[in-house]
Design an enzyme around this catalytic site. Structure first.
Site, short mmCIF file in Angstrom:
data_model
loop_
_atom_site.label_atom_id
_atom_site.label_comp_id
_atom_site.label_asym_id
_atom_site.label_seq_id
_atom_site.Cartn_x
_atom_site.Cartn_y
_atom_site.Cartn_z
N ARG A 133 0.82 -1.22 0.00
CA ARG A 133 0.00 0.00 0.00
C ARG A 133 0.85 1.27 0.00
O ARG A 133 0.54 2.26 0.65
CB ARG A 133 -0.96 0.01 1.20
N SER A 188 -11.48 -0.62 2.51
CA SER A 188 -10.79 -0.92 3.77
C SER A 188 -10.28 0.39 4.38
O SER A 188 -9.52 1.11 3.73
CB SER A 188 -9.62 -1.87 3.53
N GLU A 226 -5.97 3.67 5.52
CA GLU A 226 -5.58 3.39 4.13
C GLU A 226 -5.98 4.51 3.18
O GLU A 226 -5.21 4.89 2.32
CB GLU A 226 -6.18 2.06 3.67
#
Length: 354
Positions: free
Chosen positions: A162, A246, A346
């Protein structure tokens, strides 16, 4: 003239008005708008599908450029592979469906992820054992710092879990990174079968062992089914999908943390003496079940964890950005108190903070 509300263009359906709204119908339009904002030192936000961003209720005090140009094509063909180019504004799932229809494998496990193709390298989007970094070759971008078009290879992007140099360049109070993606190239394999399945839940759904493969269309079908069961496929009638996806990344921690967790806790190797934990598991075992909300608190029941998955913070129909953040803060602090592990968001938070 009506000021465009960002809530109309984000999957969480929250966010106030933009001071100025520019629709870029081409790369040239995007570059022109970005240069104009930077030259005048106007705050700038470049928006794709609006799926991995949480916008402040106050809106954005500057120019929002939305990438409205799309397209996906094969630009180079080899005996067993093809180089596929996607425009930044291209709907990601539609592009994945196109590659599957063409018999090209490599992206099928990333089916159903909302947003645009240009956003996928920024956080090295991944799901079900696959990541963009597995197939991304290079991208074309506008370098705001140098004021020119550049190509960045997969190696130069330093893609990791990520993360990328693009995401790292956000920093400070900037809403837009140094590099604005204009197109992305993927090297895909010409095959009727998907890439080897690297995720236990998907392998089980397919009835194969991890490391084995299955027909492309079958893999896509089961990925979409699994994502839908978790409220991770956009559906205007399902409030569990009114989210940023998420909300927390899976924490990567020193390997010795494993000993403080109960037997059976999902732990994955992350290299260099570190392990990756499941944020969803930590949240659930810290006492935050599916549907957790704050009915008597700041969110007033307007926001809650998804009723299908503990990793998504959802808008139940009339939530504000602050409502979503209130739930996220409660979960973050509860996990920290219970496990001593700090969760990190995130999505990119614009004009607000956790």
């Amino acid at each position: 003239m009506r000021r465009v509300r960002l809530a109309e263009h984000t999957t969480s359906r929250v966010g106030g008005p933009a001071e100025r709204w520019v629709v870029a119908e081409s790369e040239a339009d995007a570059v022109e708008a970005i240069r104009a904002a930077d030259t005048s030192e106007t705050p700038l936000l470049v928006l794709g599908g609006g799926s991995n961003v949480l916008m402040a209720d106050a809106g954005f005090p500057g120019t929002v450029v939305t990438m409205a140009f799309s397209g996906v094509e094969i630009v180079e063909e080899g005996p067993s592979t093809a180089l596929v180019r996607m425009a930044a504004g291209q709907n990601w799932d539609e592009a994945v469906a196109w590659t599957v229809a063409q018999g090209l494998s490599g992206l099928e496990a990333l089916s159903g992820i909302p947003g645009s193709a240009g956003a996928t390298p920024v956080q090295n989007v991944g799901a079900y054992g696959a990541e963009v970094s597995n197939t991304l070759v290079r991208l074309r971008a506008w370098d705001r710092e140098e004021g020119r078009l550049v190509e960045l290879s997969s190696e130069e992007l330093r893609l990791s879990y990520r993360d990328s140099i693009i995401k790292q360049s956000l920093g400070g109070h900037s809403a837009t990174p140094r590099w604005v993606v204009l197109s992305v190239d993927f090297r895909l394999t010409r095959s009727g079968s998907a890439a080897p399945v690297r995720f236990a839940q998907l392998a089980s759904a397919l009835g194969v062992e991890e490391g084995q493969s299955a027909p492309l269309e079958t893999v896509r079908h089961h990925v979409l089914r699994l994502r839908a069961s978790k409220g991770m496929v956009l559906d205007a009638d399902d409030h569990d999908t009114w989210s940023t996806g998420s909300f927390f990344t899976n924490p990567i921690v020193p390997a010795e943390v494993r000993s403080s967790l109960p037997e059976g806790a999902p732990v994955f190797g992350a290299g260099e003496g570190r392990v990756k934990l499941s944020a969803a598991w930590l949240i659930d075992r810290a006492g935050f079940a599916k549907g957790f909300g704050l009915p008597d608190g700041p969110a007033g029941g307007r926001a809650s964890l998804s009723t299908k998955h503990t990793l998504a913070v959802t808008n139940r129909g009339s939530a504000t950005a602050e409502d979503l953040l209130s739930v996220a803060r409660a979960v973050r602090d509860g996990v920290d108190s219970h496990w001593g592990i700090r969760l990190h968001p995130e999505p990119v938070l614009i004009g607000c903070s956790l």
